[in-house]
Design a protein around this motif. Structure first.
Motif, PDB file in Angstrom:
ATOM      1  N   ALA A  56      37.974  64.195   6.583  1.00  0.00           N
ATOM      2  CA  ALA A  56      39.183  64.991   6.752  1.00  0.00           C
ATOM      3  C   ALA A  56      39.125  65.832   8.023  1.00  0.00           C
ATOM      4  O   ALA A  56      40.102  65.910   8.783  1.00  0.00           O
ATOM      5  CB  ALA A  56      39.394  65.887   5.537  1.00  0.00           C
ATOM      6  N   ASP A  57      37.988  66.448   8.277  1.00  0.00           N
ATOM      7  CA  ASP A  57      37.838  67.267   9.480  1.00  0.00           C
ATOM      8  C   ASP A  57      38.052  66.415  10.728  1.00  0.00           C
ATOM      9  O   ASP A  57      38.747  66.827  11.671  1.00  0.00           O
ATOM     10  CB  ASP A  57      36.453  67.908   9.483  1.00  0.00           C
ATOM     11  N   ALA A  58      37.471  65.211  10.737  1.00  0.00           N
ATOM     12  CA  ALA A  58      37.631  64.313  11.886  1.00  0.00           C
ATOM     13  C   ALA A  58      39.082  63.861  12.025  1.00  0.00           C
ATOM     14  O   ALA A  58      39.635  63.833  13.135  1.00  0.00           O
ATOM     15  CB  ALA A  58      36.716  63.097  11.720  1.00  0.00           C
ATOM     16  N   ALA A  59      39.717  63.507  10.911  1.00  0.00           N
ATOM     17  CA  ALA A  59      41.107  63.049  10.965  1.00  0.00           C
ATOM     18  C   ALA A  59      42.024  64.155  11.479  1.00  0.00           C
ATOM     19  O   ALA A  59      42.901  63.908  12.326  1.00  0.00           O
ATOM     20  CB  ALA A  59      41.544  62.585   9.577  1.00  0.00           C
ATOM     21  N   PHE A  60      41.829  65.375  10.995  1.00  0.00           N
ATOM     22  CA  PHE A  60      42.653  66.488  11.475  1.00  0.00           C
ATOM     23  C   PHE A  60      42.404  66.752  12.958  1.00  0.00           C
ATOM     24  O   PHE A  60      43.347  67.051  13.700  1.00  0.00           O
ATOM     25  CB  PHE A  60      42.365  67.744  10.663  1.00  0.00           C
ATOM     26  N   ARG A  61      41.174  66.658  13.398  1.00  0.00           N
ATOM     27  CA  ARG A  61      40.891  66.840  14.829  1.00  0.00           C
ATOM     28  C   ARG A  61      41.625  65.799  15.660  1.00  0.00           C
ATOM     29  O   ARG A  61      42.037  66.059  16.790  1.00  0.00           O
ATOM     30  CB  ARG A  61      39.381  66.750  15.104  1.00  0.00           C
ATOM     31  N   ALA A 235      35.917  53.148  12.017  1.00  0.00           N
ATOM     32  CA  ALA A 235      34.548  53.584  12.283  1.00  0.00           C
ATOM     33  C   ALA A 235      34.541  55.001  12.854  1.00  0.00           C
ATOM     34  O   ALA A 235      33.620  55.783  12.595  1.00  0.00           O
ATOM     35  CB  ALA A 235      33.877  52.612  13.255  1.00  0.00           C
ATOM     36  N   ASP A 236      35.571  55.337  13.608  1.00  0.00           N
ATOM     37  CA  ASP A 236      35.707  56.673  14.194  1.00  0.00           C
ATOM     38  C   ASP A 236      37.097  57.205  13.816  1.00  0.00           C
ATOM     39  O   ASP A 236      38.070  56.974  14.542  1.00  0.00           O
ATOM     40  CB  ASP A 236      35.552  56.594  15.714  1.00  0.00           C
ATOM     41  N   PRO A 237      37.221  57.898  12.684  1.00  0.00           N
ATOM     42  CA  PRO A 237      38.540  58.360  12.238  1.00  0.00           C
ATOM     43  C   PRO A 237      39.244  59.276  13.241  1.00  0.00           C
ATOM     44  O   PRO A 237      40.470  59.217  13.380  1.00  0.00           O
ATOM     45  CB  PRO A 237      38.232  59.099  10.927  1.00  0.00           C
ATOM     46  N   GLU A 238      38.483  60.102  13.911  1.00  0.00           N
ATOM     47  CA  GLU A 238      39.101  61.001  14.889  1.00  0.00           C
ATOM     48  C   GLU A 238      39.746  60.215  16.013  1.00  0.00           C
ATOM     49  O   GLU A 238      40.899  60.471  16.388  1.00  0.00           O
ATOM     50  CB  GLU A 238      38.066  61.971  15.452  1.00  0.00           C
ATOM     51  N   ALA A 239      39.014  59.243  16.553  1.00  0.00           N
ATOM     52  CA  ALA A 239      39.558  58.438  17.646  1.00  0.00           C
ATOM     53  C   ALA A 239      40.740  57.602  17.178  1.00  0.00           C
ATOM     54  O   ALA A 239      41.735  57.444  17.909  1.00  0.00           O
ATOM     55  CB  ALA A 239      38.464  57.533  18.210  1.00  0.00           C
ATOM     56  N   ALA A 240      40.648  57.060  15.974  1.00  0.00           N
ATOM     57  CA  ALA A 240      41.745  56.250  15.445  1.00  0.00           C
ATOM     58  C   ALA A 240      43.007  57.082  15.261  1.00  0.00           C
ATOM     59  O   ALA A 240      44.110  56.651  15.618  1.00  0.00           O
ATOM     60  CB  ALA A 240      41.325  55.612  14.118  1.00  0.00           C
ATOM     61  N   ALA A 241      42.844  58.283  14.709  1.00  0.00           N
ATOM     62  CA  ALA A 241      43.996  59.161  14.525  1.00  0.00           C
ATOM     63  C   ALA A 241      44.590  59.570  15.870  1.00  0.00           C
ATOM     64  O   ALA A 241      45.814  59.590  16.040  1.00  0.00           O
ATOM     65  CB  ALA A 241      43.578  60.396  13.728  1.00  0.00           C
ATOM     66  N   ARG A 242      43.737  59.870  16.828  1.00  0.00           N
ATOM     67  CA  ARG A 242      44.238  60.302  18.140  1.00  0.00           C
ATOM     68  C   ARG A 242      45.006  59.175  18.823  1.00  0.00           C
ATOM     69  O   ARG A 242      46.054  59.408  19.449  1.00  0.00           O
ATOM     70  CB  ARG A 242      43.080  60.763  19.014  1.00  0.00           C
ATOM     71  N   ALA A 243      44.517  57.950  18.695  1.00  0.00           N
ATOM     72  CA  ALA A 243      45.211  56.816  19.314  1.00  0.00           C
ATOM     73  C   ALA A 243      46.583  56.608  18.677  1.00  0.00           C
ATOM     74  O   ALA A 243      47.575  56.343  19.369  1.00  0.00           O
ATOM     75  CB  ALA A 243      44.368  55.556  19.177  1.00  0.00           C
TER      76      ALA A 243
END
Length: 252
Positions: A56-61, A235-243
């Motif tokens: 969740a922290d990574a996705a929100f970031r 594999a990288d939720p933060e990067a996926a969400a940002r894209a």
């Protein structure tokens, strides 16, 4: 001199107005956040709690605006515990936290959003439990359902789909892009007499959407999406969400 203490009733009299004011403020804050939201992610409880919080922290970031816990196989206690643990993570990022289907879970966990399917509680029954300050969303699969949700004063947003086939809804045939196209067309129509032109409801396209399909969704006028695997299984939720967020906002 009368030194009598105020009665319990009179001492507590201001509490109800204060509570209502606080609830009204929470509702305004949540609706403002919903109006600005573009990326909504659903996650199940297959992770253990530390991994769920890290996800969740990574996705929100990465730019997720709303995170919903949706797990049809989970016990209600597990959902409440997970949502309570996620509450401070969402708050730290200024994001919204959602429960699926269960109004009791939503109330006990103190979430911002309750999302309902077509077979779940009526809007009136849901509102009787969660109050006016919690946002309520509704899934729609047909134009009739979409128009009902759009005109329901107790609904804050609705979803249209599944646009494409998805293993998270194996029993639902895809509706294609026509439904989000119709929702976008309805959203763009001028308000009728006596209607507030600023009162159009946000809607989210949902179902089988990934980064490659975002341009197709945008092309029919949908500006908001719900995804599951595109972030939850990345594999990288933060990067996926940002894209995804960058793709959604590239032309904004």
């Amino acid at each position: 001199m009368d030194n009598a203490l105020p009665s319990a009733a009179s001492a507590g009299a201001p509490a109800a107005p204060r509570r209502r004011a606080s609830q009204d403020e929470a509702g305004r804050r949540r609706r403002a956040a919903l109006a600005a939201a573009r990326l909504y992610v659903c996650v199940d409880l297959s992770r253990d709690l530390p991994d769920l919080l890290a996800f969740a922290d990574a996705a929100f970031r990465g730019g997720v605006d709303i995170l919903q816990v949706r797990d049809k196989s989970a016990e209600s206690r597990a959902e409440v515990e997970a949502l309570r643990a996620l509450r401070p993570v969402a708050d730290a990022h200024g994001a919204l936290l959602a429960a699926n289907d269960r109004a009791d879970v939503a109330v006990l966990a103190g979430v911002d959003v309750l999302h309902l399917g077509q077979g779940d509680l009526t809007t009136a029954d849901a509102r009787a439990l969660v109050g006016s300050e919690v946002l309520v969303g509704r899934s729609t699969r047909t134009e009739e359902q979409m128009h009902e949700a759009a005109s329901d004063p107790g609904i804050d947003y609705f979803c249209t789909g599944p646009v494409w086939a998805t293993p998270t809804k194996p029993d639902r045939a895809p509706v294609g892009l026509d439904l989000p196209r119709a929702a976008a067309r309805a959203e763009a129509e001028p308000a009728g007499a006596g209607e507030d032109p600023a009162a159009s409801k946000p809607f989210f396209a949902i179902g089988g959407i990934d980064l490659a399909r975002v341009p197709e969704v945008l092309a029919v006028g949908a500006q908001r999406i719900v995804v599951v695997r595109a972030v939850a299984e990345a594999a990288d939720p933060e990067a996926a969400a940002r894209a995804l967020r960058d793709a959604l906002t590239a032309e904004a």
